[in-house]
Design an enzyme around this catalytic site. Structure first.
Site: not given
Length: 281
Positions: A167, A180
């Protein structure tokens, strides 16, 4: 959070997409051109499901799909004539069980696309401890353990490719997604380090770095995506990037491509990047 079945176990039906497997010792990258056996994790929805459909549409791939929700996984696998293996890869030993299923089913593995991931949005000080463990467990540790279990077999065959879905949060850090971002940053470092180790093994490592992708991910993390920019891209763009990277042996791919520039600015001028990020979010 999706239902978590027993660690691993194939469905009662199993039909390979292709009936042939590449010969032993195929050259690095040739498996991507001719197909072979592909394992896609996180395939019950989102990017993983779309990647599975993209590989099936291309043809030549014997597909093994894994995910934590057995019902949704079977719904994805059935039209693709793929082997569905429900598994919660955060459970001890699940990585070895999934490896055994793949090798028993196909004899070898040519492609791993690790798509499984979860998120959480909000201030870190309000984040439940259990969610910290879940994100690190699913987004990082489960992938590391699975790669560790599968990799010796790929190295022994002298070919194959590992695709890790990261990501942009791991490249630049995202406000409200501290854990995250940390897990995806660790995955990026793992991809680089592993690639160096495997340079002469015939096994390649690809790190695919999406930005905002239009999937149920944001609903499941507990907060929808509300920013006007950058706009979400369809999961099909990520799947196309995966396939192109496998075909051409690319090490790193941003989706969309312009996302590499914020990462570059952060790398060469971190102070400037932080001022811009603080101002524009």
């Amino acid at each position: 959070m999706s239902h978590a079945p027993p660690p691993a176990g194939p469905s009662n039906r199993a039909g390979p997409v292709a009936t042939t497997v590449p010969e032993e010792g195929s050259a690095h990258g040739s498996a991507g051109d001719r197909g072979g056996t592909a394992l896609v994790t996180g395939a019950s929805s989102g990017i993983g499901a779309v990647v599975a459909r993209r590989l099936a549409a291309e043809g030549g791939w014997r597909l093994v799909l894994s995910g934590r929700d057995p019902t949704r996984l079977e719904q994805v696998a059935a039209p693709l004539d793929a082997l569905a293996v429900p598994a919660d890869l955060t459970r001890p030993g699940a990585d070895r069980l999934l490896t055994d299923v793949v090798l028993d089913h196909a004899g070898r593995l040519d492609l791993l696309v690790a798509c499984a991931g979860v998120g959480w949005a909000g201030e870190f000080t309000g984040m439940p401890h259990a969610r910290i463990d879940e994100i690190v467990g699913v987004d990082l540790l489960a992938t590391l353990h699975l790669v560790r279990s599968l990799l010796p077999h790929m190295v022994a065959a002298g070919s194959g490719r590992i695709v890790l879905i990261g990501s942009v949060a791991g490249s630049v850090g995202v406000r409200g997604e501290a854990v995250y971002s940390a897990a995806k940053a660790a995955l990026a470092a793992f991809a680089d380090a592993l690639r160096y180790e495997l340079r002469r093994s015939g096994v390649g490592v690809t790190h695919v770095i999406p930005g905002v992708v239009d999937t149920p991910f944001f609903e499941r993390r507990g907060a929808p995506y509300t920013r006007a920019w950058p706009r979400p891209v369809p999961a099909e763009r990520v799947a196309d990037a995966v396939r192109s990277a496998v075909r051409h042996g690319r090490d790193e791919v941003y989706v969309p491509g312009w996302l590499r520039y914020p990462a570059l600015v952060r790398g060469v001028a971190p102070g400037l990047y932080r001022r811009l990020a603080d101002r524009f979010g």
